[in-house]
Design a protein around this motif. Sequence first.
Motif, PDB file in Angstrom:
ATOM      1  N   SER B 215      11.595  14.281  11.365  1.00  0.00           N
ATOM      2  CA  SER B 215      10.723  15.819  11.870  1.00  0.00           C
ATOM      3  C   SER B 215      11.498  16.503  10.046  1.00  0.00           C
ATOM      4  N   GLY B 216      10.148  17.165   9.832  1.00  0.00           N
ATOM      5  CA  GLY B 216      10.612  17.544   7.881  1.00  0.00           C
ATOM      6  C   GLY B 216      11.001  17.321   7.058  1.00  0.00           C
ATOM      7  N   LEU B 217       9.800  15.798   7.096  1.00  0.00           N
ATOM      8  CA  LEU B 217       9.891  15.363   5.774  1.00  0.00           C
ATOM      9  C   LEU B 217       8.407  16.296   5.462  1.00  0.00           C
ATOM     10  N   LYS B 218       8.666  16.220   3.953  1.00  0.00           N
ATOM     11  CA  LYS B 218       7.261  16.705   3.109  1.00  0.00           C
ATOM     12  C   LYS B 218       6.236  15.930   3.019  1.00  0.00           C
ATOM     13  N   LYS B 219       6.314  15.061   2.477  1.00  0.00           N
ATOM     14  CA  LYS B 219       5.171  14.348   3.166  1.00  0.00           C
ATOM     15  C   LYS B 219       5.387  12.345   3.835  1.00  0.00           C
ATOM     16  N   LYS B 220       4.329  13.187   4.515  1.00  0.00           N
ATOM     17  CA  LYS B 220       4.955  11.871   6.111  1.00  0.00           C
ATOM     18  C   LYS B 220       4.130   9.880   5.205  1.00  0.00           C
ATOM     19  N   PRO B 221       4.401   9.359   4.982  1.00  0.00           N
ATOM     20  CA  PRO B 221       3.897   8.033   4.763  1.00  0.00           C
ATOM     21  C   PRO B 221       2.502   8.063   5.498  1.00  0.00           C
ATOM     22  N   SER B 222       1.175   7.302   4.971  1.00  0.00           N
ATOM     23  CA  SER B 222       0.389   7.160   5.657  1.00  0.00           C
ATOM     24  C   SER B 222       0.159   6.117   5.544  1.00  0.00           C
ATOM     25  N   THR B 223      -1.413   5.814   5.499  1.00  0.00           N
ATOM     26  CA  THR B 223      -2.368   4.305   6.067  1.00  0.00           C
ATOM     27  C   THR B 223      -2.125   3.413   4.464  1.00  0.00           C
ATOM     28  N   SER B 224      -2.507   4.296   3.654  1.00  0.00           N
ATOM     29  CA  SER B 224      -2.584   3.764   2.288  1.00  0.00           C
ATOM     30  C   SER B 224      -0.803   3.176   1.817  1.00  0.00           C
ATOM     31  N   GLU B 225       0.245   4.394   2.158  1.00  0.00           N
ATOM     32  CA  GLU B 225       1.495   4.036   2.178  1.00  0.00           C
ATOM     33  C   GLU B 225       1.469   2.944   2.513  1.00  0.00           C
ATOM     34  N   LEU B 226       1.552   2.672   4.001  1.00  0.00           N
ATOM     35  CA  LEU B 226       1.752   1.751   4.357  1.00  0.00           C
ATOM     36  C   LEU B 226       1.377   0.175   3.614  1.00  0.00           C
ATOM     37  N   LEU B 227       0.051  -0.017   3.673  1.00  0.00           N
ATOM     38  CA  LEU B 227      -0.764  -1.071   3.342  1.00  0.00           C
ATOM     39  C   LEU B 227       0.111  -1.053   1.846  1.00  0.00           C
ATOM     40  N   ASP B 228       0.866  -0.451   1.053  1.00  0.00           N
ATOM     41  CA  ASP B 228       0.744  -1.088  -0.282  1.00  0.00           C
ATOM     42  C   ASP B 228       2.262  -1.380  -0.066  1.00  0.00           C
ATOM     43  N   TRP B 229       2.793  -1.136   0.976  1.00  0.00           N
ATOM     44  CA  TRP B 229       4.306  -1.191   0.950  1.00  0.00           C
ATOM     45  C   TRP B 229       4.569  -2.648   2.207  1.00  0.00           C
ATOM     46  N   LEU B 230       3.682  -3.217   2.259  1.00  0.00           N
ATOM     47  CA  LEU B 230       2.938  -4.260   3.305  1.00  0.00           C
ATOM     48  C   LEU B 230       2.924  -5.223   2.031  1.00  0.00           C
ATOM     49  N   HIS B 231       1.968  -4.774   0.849  1.00  0.00           N
ATOM     50  CA  HIS B 231       1.433  -5.060  -0.065  1.00  0.00           C
ATOM     51  C   HIS B 231       2.442  -6.272  -0.517  1.00  0.00           C
ATOM     52  N   ILE B 232       3.892  -4.856  -1.122  1.00  0.00           N
ATOM     53  CA  ILE B 232       4.617  -5.559  -1.760  1.00  0.00           C
ATOM     54  C   ILE B 232       6.060  -6.259  -0.874  1.00  0.00           C
ATOM     55  N   LEU B 233       5.972  -6.233   0.401  1.00  0.00           N
ATOM     56  CA  LEU B 233       6.967  -7.127   1.357  1.00  0.00           C
ATOM     57  C   LEU B 233       6.268  -8.485   1.475  1.00  0.00           C
ATOM     58  N   THR B 234       4.905  -8.466   1.158  1.00  0.00           N
ATOM     59  CA  THR B 234       4.470 -10.359   1.222  1.00  0.00           C
ATOM     60  C   THR B 234       4.599 -10.549   0.017  1.00  0.00           C
ATOM     61  N   ARG B 235       4.244  -9.498  -1.545  1.00  0.00           N
ATOM     62  CA  ARG B 235       4.362 -10.516  -2.800  1.00  0.00           C
ATOM     63  C   ARG B 235       5.786 -10.549  -3.138  1.00  0.00           C
TER      64      ARG B 235
END
Lengths: 393, 280
Positions: B215-235
Motif C-alpha cells: 500500500s502507498g505505492l505512487k505508481k503500481k506496476p500494471s500490465t504493460s510493466e509486467l510484460l516488459d519485465w517478463l521480456h527482460i527476464l526471458t531475454r
Amino acid sequence: MLIDFFMRLKVASIPVTPREFLTLLEAMQKRVLPYASLDEYYALSRLCLVKSETHYDKFDRVFAEYFRGTVFDPEKIIKEIPEQWLRQLAEKILTEEEMRSIEATGDLEKLMEMLKKRLEEQQERHQGGSKWVGTAGTSPFGAFGYNPEGVRIGQNESRHQRAVKVWDKREFKDLDDSVELGTRNIKMALRRLRHFAREGAAEELDLPDTIRSTAKNAGYLDLRMVPKRHNKVKVLLFFDVGGSMDPHISVCEKLFSAARTEFKHLEFFYFHNFIYESVWRTNSRRREQRFPTLDLIHTFGSDYKLIFVGDANMAPYEIESSGGSLEHHNRESGATWLQRLLDHFTHSVWLNPVPEDYWRYTTSVQMIRQLMETRMFPLTMEGLIRSIRVLSK
Amino acid sequence: MSFTGTDSYIATEDLMLAVNAAIVLGRPLLIKGEPGTGKTMLAEEVARGLGKTLFQWHIKSTTKAQQGLYEYDAVSRLRDSQLGDDRVHDIANYIIKGKLWEAFESEEQPVLLIDEVDKADIEFPNDLLQELDRMEFYVYETRQTIVARNRPIIIITSNNEKELPDAFLRRCFFHYIRFPDHETMQKIVHAHYPDLKKKLLKEAMEVFFGIREISGLKKKPSTSELLDWLHILTREDVPPETLKKSRDDKKMPPFHGALLKNEQDVQLFDIQVRRSLRGY
C-alpha cells in the motif's frame, strides 16, 4: 420493471437521464446481449447508464438490492423478460425437435411450460456440478441464480460456488466519492486558479493585428508580435506542522508538490497550530529563522491568495487569548493576527485534512471557520475545487 | 460481426459487450482505466480483429476540436498570394483535412481512436458533440457539409485528468477497464509470450501481484510493466529459482526497475520487506 430500476438509480443520486435509459432499451431491442443473462444485463445497463467509475459502487449496490429483493420463480421471470430473450433462451436449452414443435404451434404458453420443466430437470444436474448452470455464462438461468424454490440472487454464503456476483463484490468501492488526492489531480484542480496575463518580450504572432496592419500596408506582410501569456496567480501557502497534523503529512506533501510545480509565484510558510506574530520557512531552523507575520503584509501585495492548511484542532484559548500559544508567550491573540492577514489579503481559504463530518465536534474548528467567514474546506478533491472557486472570485 | 478479442489482446466479457454494443448502436465508446491496462491498444485490436482501417487522433493539451475536422492554412495562402501563385484563387487548396474528416470519408466503416481526450482543454469534448452525434460537420470556407459515409466505430480513451462534460458523457457508452485478475493476467501473458515457461510465469506473477499489494505505492506496476519485465527476464534467461529466492530472501527481484519506476516506490518496497522480515 426496468423503469422502476431506472428510478432507483436516480434516487441513489446516480446522474442518469431518460436519454441514456432509451439507449439501454434500444440496445436490448437490437439484441446486443448474446445470451440474455442477468450478468450481461448488468454489464449492459452499467455501460449505458453509468458514466463514471466513481458511481460504479453505487450502481452495484442498487443493482444488488433491486434484483436481490425479487424472488425469482420461473413463471415470474418468464413473464418479465422480453419475449425475444425467451426465444434465445429456448434455443439454448431446448432441443431442435422441441423448438420445431413449438414453432409449429406458436404457443408461448407451451414454451413456458417446457422451459419450466427443463429448468427443474436442470437443477438436479446442477447439483452434480455439470455445465448446465455454470459460470460459463451460456445458461441465463445459471446467471439468474435460479432455483425452483426461489433462490435470491447474491446471498454471500450461498452454496452455489460463484453465487457472489460482480455487483455483490462491490469491487469499485474504493473508487466511490472519496477521491484520493494524487498530485496530478491536485494540479488539475489548481490549474483552475490560473490567471493569464501577457507580460515580457513579444514573441508570439498576433494574427488579427498582423492581418489588420498587412491590409493597411497594401497587402504586404507586416508581422505583429505580442508577449506570451503567463500564469500570473500568486499564492501564499501556510502549513500547520507537528502534533495532530502528523497523520495528514502525506496529503499535505502532495498538495505542496503540486502547488510548487503549478504556481510560479508561490511562497510557503509553516506554523504550529495557529498563526501568531511569526511563521517560519524551514522546520529544522524554526527557532532561529522566523519570519514576522507583519512582514508578510508588508512584503506581499494584497493580490496574493492565502491558503492555510491545518486541522484546526486545538484548545480554544490558543486562538482567542493572548499568551495562549503552547510554544511561547504571544502578546496578541492568534485571532488578531489572523484577522490582520485577512484584512490585507482579499482572497483566502483554510483547507482542513479532517473530514468535514467531524468538524462540528470540535470547538476550535468552529471558531476558525467563523474567523474565515466559512471559507474552510475539506482537503479532498471536491473541497479543493470548491476552495479554488472561492479563491478565483 | 462482433469483436471477441484477438490473439494478442484478451478482452473480458463485459469489454467485448461494450465494444459490440457501441458498434451495433453506433455510439462512441469511452474507455477509462488504470494506466497500462490497454486502453489505446483496444482501438488497434478492434480494427485488427474486425479488419478495419484505424484512424488515430492523439490529443494534446493544445489540441482544438476544429483540428480534428479541418484547418484552414491562412499563412500558406497569404504567402502564395504574395508570390502570385495560381493556387491562391481556390480556397479549397488551403483546407487541410483532420482525422475526423478522413474517417468520415473512408469507403468502408473505419475505427476512429480519440486518444486521451482529457488532455485537451476542458471545453474540447463539448465542441465535438454535434460531430459525434450526427457524424457530420460544415466547412465554412468552402460551404460544404461533410457527412460520414459509414458511421465510424469511435473509441475514446481518458486518463481522468479532467472531468468530461455531462452532455458529452450522455452520448457515449462508458466502460472502465478493471485491473485484470490473476486468471485474466495469465491469459494476457500467454497471448504475448506463448512459450514462457510455466514455472517462471508462476513465480513472476507472485512477485508482481505481491508488489501491487504494497500500500502507498505512487505508481503500481500494471500490465504493460509486467510484460516488459517478463521480456527482460526471458531475454536475460533468469531462472525461476532466482525469482523464488528473491521472494524467500525478501530481496528485490532482478530487474525491478521495469516494475517500480519511482525511487520512492523502490524505498517503500525495501521498508515493507524489511518489516515483514522482522515479523511485523
